[in-house]
Motif scaffolding. Sequence first.
Motif: not given
Length: 449
Positions: A16-21, A70-76, A192-194
């Motif tokens: 997600y980090v790699a595709t939503a800078p 940073w947490g579960a919201s951006g990594r789930n 991306k949503y967050s």
Amino acid sequence: MSFLSVDQDLARDSYYVATAPREIPFPTLDADAQADVVIVGGGLAGLSAAVELAERGRRVVLLEARQVAWGASGRNGGQAIAGLACDQSVIEQQLGKEAARDVWDMTLEALDLITQRCRCFAIDCDWQPGYLDLAVNARKAAELRKWQEQMHHRYGYQTTWIAPQEMGRWIASPRFHSGIHDARSGHLHPLKYSLGLARAAQRLGVRIYEDSAVTRLQTGARPRVHTARGQVVAEQVLLAGNVYLQGVAAQLESRIMPVGTYIVCSEPLDPALCTALIPSRSAVCDTNFVLDYFRPTADHRMLYGGRVSYSTATPRNLVASMRKRMAQTFPQIAACRIDHAWGGFVDISMNRAPDFGRLRKDGAQDPPSDGSYSVRSHHANVYYLQGFSGHGLALTGLAGKLVAEAMTGDAARFDIFARLGHRSFPGGARLRMPALVLGMAYYRMRDAL
């Protein structure tokens, strides 16, 4: 080593980090501030509440210890599914059938909120409708079929039954016996949503501060939230940090546990192959207690989640073990490269039901920690949202809306959830984690039968 140190390592290689800078970071709180509401936690629950409160005219400050989402919201796993992590029977037993129906309907509203917010705030988050809930054997299929019939009879919820002879039309995998297709649920790119919600909140006037960990909460008529370099004085506080709060409200910590979950993402696949694996491009979960979950991404990768750690220790050989699980489900991609592997911690409650409520101005809980419910206290100005139990992608958005309603004078819907009783995990601070590890070993054995 604390789970926060482990969590830092698990965040390094996220697809997600790699595709939503991220764009320009939000500032750090370095002075005192005032607000109508201060929100602690920049995940989906806090961001959703911030949007809703700002739309209602409240001055909002949001404090995030690291970065937004940073947490579960951006990594789930990116799966937005109707219902709760617990079965509806848990809600029926505690609240009765009428209130349980209200809860179920609100989880459907949570799905609608995602598409509404994407449309309203122009958030492009790769939304894809469709969800497959699949059984790995005949016994589990019978349980799933019974659940489907009960949900149709009691709640009017329509899903499509997939018989064994029809499975090939839905998934190209030897693992599954039968299942259901839920057209209402779906999946998206959670970061991306967050980040889209964060931009929307900022445009609405919410002051967002990153790298601003809360060190202390002072309750009272006008509570104060302290960070290392400043403080915010507000009329109301929302605690939306889940397992990351760490000492801010110690009376809540025993009611949730951090549980590690892990995801890998393949290299881009041939688009025809990716579609052939899951023709509907739906999200997928199996029905095991310790489950696998997976889905195709918008750029034709296979994103595959599974494994859990109830000790907070990362499993050994994580990439190899996750590749093996993915290959057991899809032998067709056994040789594909794994481009990303990451994980994180979700907050689970004892009964897997969400834990929403208030702290009174004296710092005590309302409702009390024994699970009994009291009439909404007029002396409570600190609200909290936690216990999403790995099922929070949609529910966090609803939770933000409900708490905003409560903070602005209409607590009817928030209080339905606040009536749910919750217990502390047994064993105290030292033994509750080993006890949970032993308990989960039992469920793993059940899944193997």
